[in-house]
Every structure is written in structure tokens, then in C-alpha cells.
Design an enzyme around this catalytic site. Structure first.
Site, PDB file in Angstrom:
ATOM      1  N   CYS A 185     -10.438  -2.278   0.307  1.00  0.00           N
ATOM      2  CA  CYS A 185     -11.226  -3.084   1.332  1.00  0.00           C
ATOM      3  C   CYS A 185     -11.811  -2.425   2.298  1.00  0.00           C
ATOM      4  O   CYS A 185     -12.635  -3.112   3.621  1.00  0.00           O
ATOM      5  CB  CYS A 185     -10.166  -3.999   2.156  1.00  0.00           C
ATOM      6  SG  CYS A 185      -8.895  -3.311   3.206  1.00  0.00           S
ATOM      7  N   CYS A 233       3.207   9.640   3.063  1.00  0.00           N
ATOM      8  CA  CYS A 233       2.790  10.454   1.695  1.00  0.00           C
ATOM      9  C   CYS A 233       2.127   9.225   1.115  1.00  0.00           C
ATOM     10  O   CYS A 233       2.662   8.282   0.383  1.00  0.00           O
ATOM     11  CB  CYS A 233       4.090  10.528   1.116  1.00  0.00           C
ATOM     12  SG  CYS A 233       3.723  11.411  -0.498  1.00  0.00           S
ATOM     13  N   CYS A 275      -9.347   2.616   3.148  1.00  0.00           N
ATOM     14  CA  CYS A 275      -8.673   2.062   2.223  1.00  0.00           C
ATOM     15  C   CYS A 275      -9.666   1.718   0.916  1.00  0.00           C
ATOM     16  O   CYS A 275     -10.817   1.414   1.034  1.00  0.00           O
ATOM     17  CB  CYS A 275      -8.142   0.389   2.533  1.00  0.00           C
ATOM     18  SG  CYS A 275      -7.501  -0.386   1.197  1.00  0.00           S
ATOM     19  N   CYS A 316      -5.826  -5.952   2.865  1.00  0.00           N
ATOM     20  CA  CYS A 316      -5.501  -6.366   1.435  1.00  0.00           C
ATOM     21  C   CYS A 316      -4.285  -6.327   0.564  1.00  0.00           C
ATOM     22  O   CYS A 316      -4.278  -6.497  -0.596  1.00  0.00           O
ATOM     23  CB  CYS A 316      -6.750  -5.599   0.604  1.00  0.00           C
ATOM     24  SG  CYS A 316      -6.383  -3.645   0.345  1.00  0.00           S
ATOM     25  N   CYS A 360      -1.752  -1.519   2.911  1.00  0.00           N
ATOM     26  CA  CYS A 360      -2.901  -1.960   3.906  1.00  0.00           C
ATOM     27  C   CYS A 360      -2.663  -3.111   4.343  1.00  0.00           C
ATOM     28  O   CYS A 360      -2.424  -4.267   3.687  1.00  0.00           O
ATOM     29  CB  CYS A 360      -4.645  -1.908   3.074  1.00  0.00           C
ATOM     30  SG  CYS A 360      -5.780  -2.393   3.648  1.00  0.00           S
TER      31      CYS A 360
END
Length: 199
Positions: A117, A186, A114, A166, A163
Site C-alpha cells: 500500500c 527483522c 510497504c 493494509c 503494516c
């Protein structure tokens, strides 16, 4: 009448004693039950005070097991410092980057984290060329590291992916992917940081 009154008083005293004893038992039980450890795989994601249970991986994609992490909560100003304008629009405003504008189309072996984070999200081994212009994967590296939610924008219902640590928007998942899952995660390139596997 006095006997009825005495019975009522006695009942009230018994009720109060039981309530106090029950409350003390609950308190003692809460103090004696240990918190789930960072490596307790039975803990549910999002449990604890501002914590989430993830599956952690090193930069070579090797699993490190369950790990409890604090949720990352930042102000818009702090997110702007951490992310590019394009990433901020996608991740914090649920935007979508232009197709074929990203840098993560078939980059080779490695791991995707990510951008907000650093949580491990996808193994490049599950990436495939969907022809859509966005990096696509047939599964996340761990189900606990992503969160699905209903997205009803633009007049139709989709499943958004965020995510788990976060809460940043990453993209959407569709049911038109390849085997073995039949899914197409996607993702927006600006939401991902690619870590190439060491030679």
C-alpha cells in the site's frame, strides 16, 4: 391503591421523558462533535470507519505529519495482481522468505515503503547488518505505521509486525538489536519497496 397506581404511572412518565431527553442529547452531541481532522495527532490509529491515522513522509523521508488514510482491503485475486507470488505468500499468508534471498541488505540512504500500500515503514538510516540474511532496522519510521501482534506459530511466541494500513505481514521484532532501542525489526525484503534518497 389508586394513589399507588397514580404514583407508578407518574414515575413511568418521568422515566420515559428522561430517556427521550437523554437520547436526544446524545444524538445532538454526536452531531455537534466534529470528526477528527486528517492532521489531528491526538486521534488513535484505526479510529473512524475503515480509516487509520498514519505518519506520512515524502520520498525524501521528510515528515508530512499525521494523515488519515482509508484501510486498504482487497480480495485475494486483487492482492495477486498487486504482488508477486513471493510477496503474496509473505504478506497475505504470513510466510517468510529464504534468508539472504532479498535485495535490501544495506542499499544506502533512502526510505522503505510497504509493497502492498506504499505506507512509509522504515528509514534506511535505522538499518543495520544483523547477519541474519533479512533487512533489519532498530526502529520503524513511525510507531503508528506498524502494528504488533502475538505470533504463536512453530511452538514459540514472537511479536509479528504488520503494516497499519493494509494489515500485510512484514516480519517480526526481537529484543537483540543495537542501541539506541535494543530492537531488531527483522523484515522480509519482498514486503518492502526501497526508495533511494535523491542525490
Amino acid at each position: 391503591m389508586p394513589r399507588i397506581h397514580e404514583n407508578l404511572v407518574a414515575d413511568r412518565r418521568r422515566f420515559l421523558r428522561m430517556s427521550v431527553a437523554g437520547g436526544l442529547s446524545l444524538l445532538a452531541g454526536g452531531l455537534l462533535i466534529p470528526r477528527l481532522s486528517a492532521h489531528d495527532a491526538t486521534a488513535s490509529p484505526g479510529s473512524g470507519d475503515g480509516e487509520v491515522l498514519l505518519q506520512c513522509f515524502d520520498d525524501q523521508g521528510r515528515p508530512l505529519g499525521p494523515c488519515r488514510m482509508h484501510k486498504l482491503v482487497l480480495t485475494d485475486a486483487q492482492w495477486h495482481q498487486r504482488l508477486s507470488d513471493a510477496a503474496f505468500d509473505v504478506m497475505r499468508r504470513d510466510g517468510t522468505e529464504r534468508a539472504f534471498s532479498g535485495a535490501h541488505e544495506r542499499t544506502g540512504p533512502g526510505l522503505y515503503r510497504c509493497m502492498g500500500c506504499d505506507t512509509a515503514l522504515y528509514d534506511a538510516a535505522t538499518q543495520f547488518d544483523s547477519g541474519t540474511g533479512w533487512p533489519s532496522f532498530w526502529q520503524p519510521i513511525a510507531r503508528s505505521n506498524v502494528v504488533e501482534s502475538r505470533d504463536r506459530s512453530f511452538g514459540w511466541t514472537r511479536t509479528a509486525i504488520s503494516c497499519a494500513r493494509c494489515d500485510s505481514h512484514l516480519g517480526h521484532v526481537f529484543h537483540d538489536g543495537p542501541r539506541p532501542t535494543g530492537l531488531r525489526y527483522c523484515m522480509n525484503s519482498v514486503a518492502l519497496r526501497f526508495v533511494p534518497a535523491a542525490a
